[in-house]
Motif scaffolding. Structure first.
Motif, PDB file in Angstrom:
ATOM      1  N   VAL A 591      63.171 -74.313  -6.999  1.00 46.17           N
ATOM      2  CA  VAL A 591      64.057 -74.027  -8.129  1.00 46.17           C
ATOM      3  C   VAL A 591      65.080 -72.971  -7.694  1.00 46.17           C
ATOM      4  CG1 VAL A 591      64.157 -73.225 -10.518  1.00 46.17           C
ATOM      5  CG2 VAL A 591      62.124 -74.413  -9.674  1.00 46.17           C
ATOM      6  N   GLY A 592      66.325 -73.211  -7.977  1.00 46.87           N
ATOM      7  CA  GLY A 592      67.360 -72.217  -7.664  1.00 46.87           C
ATOM      8  C   GLY A 592      67.981 -72.397  -6.299  1.00 46.87           C
ATOM      9  N   THR A 593      67.359 -73.200  -5.426  1.00 47.87           N
ATOM     10  CA  THR A 593      67.957 -73.401  -4.106  1.00 47.87           C
ATOM     11  C   THR A 593      69.181 -74.302  -4.217  1.00 47.87           C
ATOM     12  OG1 THR A 593      65.857 -73.174  -2.960  1.00 47.87           O
ATOM     13  CG2 THR A 593      67.561 -74.423  -1.811  1.00 47.87           C
ATOM     14  N   VAL A 594      70.269 -73.846  -3.643  1.00 48.34           N
ATOM     15  CA  VAL A 594      71.463 -74.693  -3.593  1.00 48.34           C
ATOM     16  C   VAL A 594      71.925 -74.686  -2.143  1.00 48.34           C
ATOM     17  CG1 VAL A 594      73.843 -74.989  -4.379  1.00 48.34           C
ATOM     18  CG2 VAL A 594      72.125 -74.064  -5.937  1.00 48.34           C
ATOM     19  N   LEU A 595      72.000 -75.866  -1.557  1.00 52.40           N
ATOM     20  CA  LEU A 595      72.435 -75.952  -0.169  1.00 52.40           C
ATOM     21  C   LEU A 595      73.819 -76.586  -0.116  1.00 52.40           C
ATOM     22  CD1 LEU A 595      69.145 -77.342   1.481  1.00 52.40           C
ATOM     23  CD2 LEU A 595      69.858 -74.952   1.267  1.00 52.40           C
ATOM     24  N   GLY A 596      74.717 -75.994   0.661  1.00 54.35           N
ATOM     25  CA  GLY A 596      76.043 -76.572   0.867  1.00 54.35           C
ATOM     26  C   GLY A 596      76.968 -76.356  -0.306  1.00 54.35           C
ATOM     27  N   GLY A 597      77.998 -77.189  -0.364  1.00 53.08           N
ATOM     28  CA  GLY A 597      78.950 -77.127  -1.478  1.00 53.08           C
ATOM     29  C   GLY A 597      80.084 -76.157  -1.239  1.00 53.08           C
ATOM     30  N   PHE A 730      75.123 -86.674   8.639  1.00 59.46           N
ATOM     31  CA  PHE A 730      75.168 -85.503   9.505  1.00 59.46           C
ATOM     32  C   PHE A 730      75.207 -84.217   8.671  1.00 59.46           C
ATOM     33  CE2 PHE A 730      77.994 -82.396  11.646  1.00 59.46           C
ATOM     34  CZ  PHE A 730      77.217 -82.140  12.764  1.00 59.46           C
ATOM     35  N   ALA A 731      76.036 -84.224   7.612  1.00 58.32           N
ATOM     36  CA  ALA A 731      76.194 -83.013   6.794  1.00 58.32           C
ATOM     37  C   ALA A 731      74.864 -82.630   6.157  1.00 58.32           C
ATOM     38  CB  ALA A 731      77.249 -83.262   5.721  1.00 58.32           C
ATOM     39  N   ILE A 732      74.155 -83.616   5.636  1.00 64.43           N
ATOM     40  CA  ILE A 732      72.876 -83.289   4.982  1.00 64.43           C
ATOM     41  C   ILE A 732      71.871 -82.786   6.016  1.00 64.43           C
ATOM     42  CG2 ILE A 732      70.899 -84.277   3.735  1.00 64.43           C
ATOM     43  CD1 ILE A 732      72.863 -85.961   2.187  1.00 64.43           C
ATOM     44  N   GLN A 733      71.819 -83.476   7.136  1.00 63.42           N
ATOM     45  CA  GLN A 733      70.879 -83.015   8.171  1.00 63.42           C
ATOM     46  C   GLN A 733      71.162 -81.567   8.556  1.00 63.42           C
ATOM     47  OE1 GLN A 733      70.081 -85.314  11.607  1.00 63.42           O
ATOM     48  NE2 GLN A 733      70.353 -87.255  10.535  1.00 63.42           N
ATOM     49  N   LYS A 734      72.440 -81.246   8.658  1.00 65.59           N
ATOM     50  CA  LYS A 734      72.822 -79.890   9.060  1.00 65.59           C
ATOM     51  C   LYS A 734      72.400 -78.873   7.988  1.00 65.59           C
ATOM     52  CE  LYS A 734      76.745 -77.348  10.801  1.00 65.59           C
ATOM     53  NZ  LYS A 734      78.169 -77.312  11.014  1.00 65.59           N
ATOM     54  N   LEU A 735      72.653 -79.213   6.724  1.00 64.42           N
ATOM     55  CA  LEU A 735      72.287 -78.292   5.643  1.00 64.42           C
ATOM     56  C   LEU A 735      70.776 -78.069   5.613  1.00 64.42           C
ATOM     57  CD1 LEU A 735      74.559 -79.637   2.749  1.00 64.42           C
ATOM     58  CD2 LEU A 735      74.867 -77.530   4.076  1.00 64.42           C
ATOM     59  N   LEU A 736      70.039 -79.157   5.803  1.00 64.87           N
ATOM     60  CA  LEU A 736      68.573 -79.038   5.739  1.00 64.87           C
ATOM     61  C   LEU A 736      68.039 -78.255   6.932  1.00 64.87           C
ATOM     62  CD1 LEU A 736      67.651 -82.639   4.513  1.00 64.87           C
ATOM     63  CD2 LEU A 736      67.705 -80.540   3.163  1.00 64.87           C
ATOM     64  N   LYS A 737      68.651 -78.492   8.083  1.00 67.73           N
ATOM     65  CA  LYS A 737      68.195 -77.802   9.292  1.00 67.73           C
ATOM     66  C   LYS A 737      68.418 -76.293   9.163  1.00 67.73           C
ATOM     67  CE  LYS A 737      68.792 -78.190  14.221  1.00 67.73           C
ATOM     68  NZ  LYS A 737      69.944 -78.351  15.092  1.00 67.73           N
ATOM     69  N   ASN A 738      69.514 -75.934   8.537  1.00 69.51           N
ATOM     70  CA  ASN A 738      69.833 -74.511   8.412  1.00 69.51           C
ATOM     71  C   ASN A 738      69.166 -73.838   7.213  1.00 69.51           C
ATOM     72  OD1 ASN A 738      71.357 -74.775  10.630  1.00 69.51           O
ATOM     73  ND2 ASN A 738      73.308 -75.029   9.548  1.00 69.51           N
ATOM     74  N   SER A 739      68.404 -74.614   6.448  1.00 72.24           N
ATOM     75  CA  SER A 739      67.775 -74.005   5.263  1.00 72.24           C
ATOM     76  C   SER A 739      66.588 -73.143   5.701  1.00 72.24           C
ATOM     77  CB  SER A 739      67.306 -75.098   4.295  1.00 72.24           C
ATOM     78  OG  SER A 739      66.295 -75.853   4.919  1.00 72.24           O
ATOM     79  N   SER A 740      66.138 -72.276   4.810  1.00 66.52           N
ATOM     80  CA  SER A 740      64.996 -71.433   5.182  1.00 66.52           C
ATOM     81  C   SER A 740      63.706 -72.077   4.675  1.00 66.52           C
ATOM     82  CB  SER A 740      65.158 -70.038   4.593  1.00 66.52           C
ATOM     83  OG  SER A 740      64.758 -70.067   3.259  1.00 66.52           O
ATOM     84  N   SER A 741      62.586 -71.623   5.190  1.00 69.33           N
ATOM     85  CA  SER A 741      61.322 -72.293   4.862  1.00 69.33           C
ATOM     86  C   SER A 741      60.987 -72.159   3.373  1.00 69.33           C
ATOM     87  CB  SER A 741      60.184 -71.738   5.715  1.00 69.33           C
ATOM     88  OG  SER A 741      59.957 -70.411   5.347  1.00 69.33           O
ATOM     89  N   SER A 742      61.558 -71.173   2.697  1.00 70.02           N
ATOM     90  CA  SER A 742      61.255 -71.035   1.270  1.00 70.02           C
ATOM     91  C   SER A 742      62.146 -71.925   0.387  1.00 70.02           C
ATOM     92  CB  SER A 742      61.410 -69.576   0.841  1.00 70.02           C
ATOM     93  OG  SER A 742      62.744 -69.184   1.089  1.00 70.02           O
ATOM     94  N   ASP A 743      63.059 -72.666   1.031  1.00 70.86           N
ATOM     95  CA  ASP A 743      63.956 -73.513   0.237  1.00 70.86           C
ATOM     96  C   ASP A 743      63.298 -74.817  -0.207  1.00 70.86           C
ATOM     97  OD1 ASP A 743      65.989 -71.712   0.329  1.00 70.86           O
ATOM     98  OD2 ASP A 743      66.998 -72.619   2.051  1.00 70.86           O
ATOM     99  N   ALA A 744      62.183 -75.177   0.419  1.00 67.64           N
ATOM    100  CA  ALA A 744      61.549 -76.455   0.067  1.00 67.64           C
ATOM    101  C   ALA A 744      60.039 -76.290  -0.070  1.00 67.64           C
ATOM    102  CB  ALA A 744      61.862 -77.491   1.143  1.00 67.64           C
ATOM    103  N   VAL A 745      59.441 -77.128  -0.909  1.00 67.76           N
ATOM    104  CA  VAL A 745      57.974 -77.129  -1.042  1.00 67.76           C
ATOM    105  C   VAL A 745      57.449 -78.533  -0.790  1.00 67.76           C
ATOM    106  CG1 VAL A 745      57.611 -75.230  -2.657  1.00 67.76           C
ATOM    107  CG2 VAL A 745      58.217 -77.479  -3.534  1.00 67.76           C
ATOM    108  N   VAL A 746      56.223 -78.583  -0.254  1.00 67.83           N
ATOM    109  CA  VAL A 746      55.602 -79.885  -0.007  1.00 67.83           C
ATOM    110  C   VAL A 746      54.908 -80.339  -1.291  1.00 67.83           C
ATOM    111  CG1 VAL A 746      53.834 -81.078   1.348  1.00 67.83           C
ATOM    112  CG2 VAL A 746      55.336 -79.405   2.436  1.00 67.83           C
ATOM    113  N   LEU A 747      55.037 -81.629  -1.568  1.00 70.25           N
ATOM    114  CA  LEU A 747      54.421 -82.195  -2.770  1.00 70.25           C
ATOM    115  C   LEU A 747      53.399 -83.245  -2.349  1.00 70.25           C
ATOM    116  CD1 LEU A 747      57.763 -82.971  -4.628  1.00 70.25           C
ATOM    117  CD2 LEU A 747      56.394 -80.916  -4.909  1.00 70.25           C
TER     118      LEU A 747
END
Ligand SMILES: Nc1nc2c(ncn2[C@@H]2O[C@H](COP(=O)(O)OP(=O)(O)OP(=O)(O)O)[C@@H](O)[C@H]2O)c(=O)[nH]1
Ligand SMILES: [Mg+2]
Length: 829
Positions: A591-597, A730-747
């Motif tokens: 919640v609250g994570t915004v990548l890119g834009g 490519f853009a999405i891969q780059k955004l995800l690669k540069n995200s921090s470990s707290s930006d995503a959770v496993v479900l």
């Protein structure tokens, strides 16, 4: 004698329609056609009923038995051994002047794609419940699928459009079982099954059961209180005068004799009361009956039949009959009810047709109406049986040895309008709108009495279900039209939605020569079952599921995967090692994570001497962290990913439609417009591809991807589509690669577990369930019996191997159903 009885049973004369002369020959069969599915919880007796339908309609000389593996419709070895239905089977037979195409569906939720595909092509249904248990967990699931409120399994479609439920007749089966109670079972139908805009299913008993009393050996009314004894017959409350129908035992292995008589004495009094109750219930949904009821006059038989038929077809009521299929009792009146109360193809709404072509735009297709009294064929919407253009849905693909050459591929299709002929050229349109498959059927078949036979005139007429041989490329869910027919240019039906897999095993061929065999077999099985997923190469190698190479096979549950592995070994002779199952994880942004834009991300490559370039600016965020009260905690997946285009992005792509969201299920029309635009299609595909792998390596879900800007140096012609796809990916891969470990959770997948167990063992089950991290939502007793039901939510991972455990906890008596409900945040249990 049976035929004589039938002529006296209250059969409704099918409605007469105004048919144009040109259509008379090809559509006159329609009022006498029923496409019906048989739905229920596991083991309610669907296949046993189906077998008995075939018996009383003289298709087979003796009904097969599920328990001895001799049924017509459960023909796979895996079905016969387990005594369960795995694949839906379609079978045709005649009853009086009516042709019935019947689909026997599986009750087990692991095979719920069979429900989805049946729902897509049926006009009516028989809903079966067990006379002891009443409505059970899977009864509710299949009922929801029949209401077309999102299909069984893990599809949770948000449907805002008006629903188009499947009209249905109810059947309380297994009335020979000790503890069965017809009226309690009916009351569970009314308590647990809801319709849109009404509070209940309006299940209306149209029969009163007759019981041979244990003590006196006398036949008595099983109304209003249940009576201990043997179910021997019913009083037909619809006929006037009412009739007693009794099935008399003729000795082992023989079909019981059918005896029809007048109702009199004490049984007559009870039947009058039961009839009044039926009329009272019907009065609630039918004004004409209500008038009679208020004036205390008895409506004539014809009015009651008309009212039952209209209320059923309009989904206001469900007439309910009684049966004991295993004892071959109650079968004929069910078939009568199918003919009398369920709709013909003329009585149902035409299927939704989507169109990307201006001439056949979906609004026109759906809304075009003629003011003239006598309609021309072209005035009926596409898919209406009186429209002459071929529109069919391929809803099932099987492989039958010795049929159609090659791998024996046989495609089942429902012809909604027009005629399907062998040797004509067909175009198949898939769910994405792609229409590059053009093929010719070599023959048309129907399944009669366990055998596929050629259709007499080689033509499947409108409204029919048929099997097609010779189509090599058509897949489940494809729309079939005549190649070159301008009336169907750019159209597509809703198709068949397949639930997504939640459980994975790794398969390894034991020898190198088995590898090819395994791949070929899996290709065939995946064509047959779109809810299976197979991954090879990197995905399998990096899965962490055992070392070495292999193939990942994913399905809807342990039984699903077990049955596929069993088929690989036994039907396809593959020597294969099956690994331990693992659950299919997903991940979501927090919640609250915004990548890119913030800025354009540029993509540039030199490929085969050509420079390709495009840049996109897009933003990724969580759609919503909506806390569904049904869920335990954490994030819950309520929707798939959505792709949103801002006005700027749309104008760059030269899209001229209004809607912002182009990739959500309920915006299909706009999505379709987007599909026409090659750059937009490429953009969507690039985004979807990149979302398959989140920062933690699992499929990303519940993501909103907003495309803010698209830019290419060379304009936006079709030739830029490849560059735009690559840039988005490519853009999405780059955004995800540069995200921090707290930006995503496993479900991880969560299941709704329903356990049905004797009182003595409920304590064991509850305490075991809690140690598995389960959260109990309710515990209740079944119809005053000594059984209890526990319902709760639990991670799928914690109930792997649960069937063995439950057996030991309950001395073999407990049964359970586990149904996917959501992916939620992974917790350590
Ligand atoms: N006592 C009794 N048993 C029945 C009756 N009908 C079916 N059965 C038994 O119930 C079990 C399940 O029957 P099926 O016909 O396979 O049920 P189903 O609904 O097709 O099951 P699935 O396809 O696996 O969901 C078998 O052992 C049948 O013999 C009935 O009327 N009375
Ligand atoms: Mg079955």
């Amino acid at each position: 004698m049976l035929r004589a009885l039938l002529s006296r049973l209250p059969r409704l004369h099918p409605r007469h329609f105004h048919l144009s002369k040109t259509h008379l020959s090809t559509t006159s069969h329609l009022p006498f056609l029923r496409n019906v599915g048989i739905f229920a919880h596991v083991d309610a007796g669907k296949t046993t009923l189906t077998e008995n339908f075939l018996d009383v309609s003289d298709v087979v000389s003796n009904p097969g038995m599920v328990d001895s593996g001799t049924t017509v419709t459960d023909f796979l070895p895996a079905e016969r051994e387990r005594g369960i239905t795995i694949q839906s089977a379609c079978i045709s037979f005649g009853w009086g002047d009516t042709k019935i195409n019947l689909i026997d569906t599986p009750g087990h939720v692991d095979f719920s794609v069979e429900i989805s595909r049946s729902v897509a092509v049926l006009d009516g249904a028989v809903l079966v419940v067990d006379g002891v248990e009443g409505v059970q967990a899977q009864t509710e699931t299949v009922w929801n699928a029949m209401q077309r409120m999102g299909v069984a399994g893990n599809l949770r479609e948000e449907v805002d459009a008006p629903l188009n439920p499947i009209p249905c007749v109810g059947c309380v089966n297994k009335l020979d079982r000790v503890g069965s109670n017809f009226y309690s079972a009916v009351s569970t139908l009314n308590k647990k099954l809801k319709r849109q805009n009404t509070t209940a299913a309006n299940a209306i008993p149209i029969q009163m059961p007759l019981i041979k009393c244990e003590l006196t050996n006398e036949v008595v009314a099983g109304y209003p209180e249940p009576v201990e004894g043997e179910f021997v017959g019913v009083v037909d409350l619809v006929s006037d005068p009412m009739r007693m129908i009794v099935w008399e035992d003729q000795g082992k292995g023989k079909r019981p004799g059918l005896k029809v008589g007048e109702v009199e004495g004490f049984i007559g009094e009870r039947a009058e009361e039961a009839r009044m109750e039926m009329i009272e219930m019907l009065a609630e949904v039918d004004e004409e009956i209500e008038e009679h009821y208020l004036e205390e006059t008895v409506p004539p038989q014809s009015t009651i039949i008309k009212s039952l038929r209209n209320s059923t077809i309009n989904n206001k009521a469900m007439p309910v009959v009684a049966a004991a299929a295993l004892k071959r009792k109650g079968i004929e009146p069910i078939l009568d009810s199918i003919c009398s109360f369920l709709p013909s193809p003329l009585d149902v709404q035409s299927p939704s047709v989507h169109s990307s072509s201006p001439e056949t735009s979906s609004k026109r297709v759906k809304k075009k109406k003629s003011s003239k009294k006598s309609k021309k064929e072209s005035d009926y919407p596409l898919g209406h049986p009186l429209n002459s253009s071929l529109l069919a849905l391929a809803f099932k693909v099987v492989h039958v040895k010795g049929r159609g050459g090659g791998d024996g591929r046989v495609v089942f299709a429902r012809v909604f309008s027009g005629e399907l002929e062998s040797r004509t050229t067909l175009k198949a349109i898939n769910a994405e709108g792609s229409d590059d498959k053009v093929e010719r059927p070599s023959a048309l078949l129907e399944l009669k009495g366990g055998k596929m036979t050629m259709l007499e005139d080689g033509v499947a007429r409108c409204g029919e279900v048929c099997a097609i041989v010779g189509l090599k490329k058509v897949e489940t869910g494809d729309t079939l039209v005549l190649s070159g027919d301008p009336a169907t240019r750019g159209v597509r039906l809703n198709g068949v939605s397949a639930p997504k897999p939640v459980l994975t095993v790794k398969l390894e061929a034991r020898g190198s020569e088995d590898e090819k065999k395994l791949e070929d077999a899996l290709r065939i099985l995946c064509v047959e079952d779109p809810s299976l997923k197979v991954e090879t190469g990197d995905a399998a190698d990096e899965s962490g599921m055992g070392g070495g190479s292999g193939i990942l096979l994913s399905g809807l549950g342990e039984l699903h995967v077990e049955v596929v592995c069993d088929r690989l070994i036994r039907e396809f002779n593959c020597d294969v090692k099956v690994g331990e199952p693992a659950v299919a994880l997903k991940e979501a942004l927090t919640v609250g994570t915004v990548l890119g834009g913030e800025e354009l991300i540029n993509f540039e490559r030199e490929i085969a001497g050509n420079r390709i370039q495009a840049a996109v600016n897009l933003r990724l965020e969580l759609i919503s962290a909506d806390s569904d009260s049904d869920n335990m905690e954490g994030q819950t997946i309520l929707a798939d990913n959505s792709i949103v285009l801002t006005d700027e992005a749309k104008s760059w792509l030269q899209l001229d439609f209004d809607s912002e969201i182009i990739d959500e299920g309920d915006e299909e029309e706009d999505e379709h417009n987007a599909v026409e635009n090659k750059c937009a299609t490429a953009l969507i595909s690039g985004i979807k591809g990149a979302l398959q792998r989140g920062p933690k390596g699992n499929e990303l879900t519940n993501v909103r991807c907003t495309v803010l800007e698209v830019s290419t140096e060379n304009g936006y012609g079709d030739d830029q589509a490849g560059a735009i796809r690559a840039a988005a990916n490519f853009a999405i891969q780059k955004l995800l690669k540069n995200s921090s470990s707290s930006d995503a959770v496993v479900l991880e997948p969560q299941m709704t577990l329903t356990v049905n167990v004797h009182n003595d063992y409920i304590g064991n089950v509850l305490s075991d369930f809690t140690t598995r991290g389960g959260v109990i939502s309710e515990v209740y007793s079944v119809n005053d019996s000594e059984k209890q039901v526990m319902v709760g939510k639990v991670p799928l991972k914690s109930i792997l191997g649960y069937s063995t455990k439950l057996r030991s906890l309950t001395a073999g008596s407990g049964v359970f159903a586990a149904e996917y409900c959501a992916h939620s945040e992974h917790r350590n249990v």
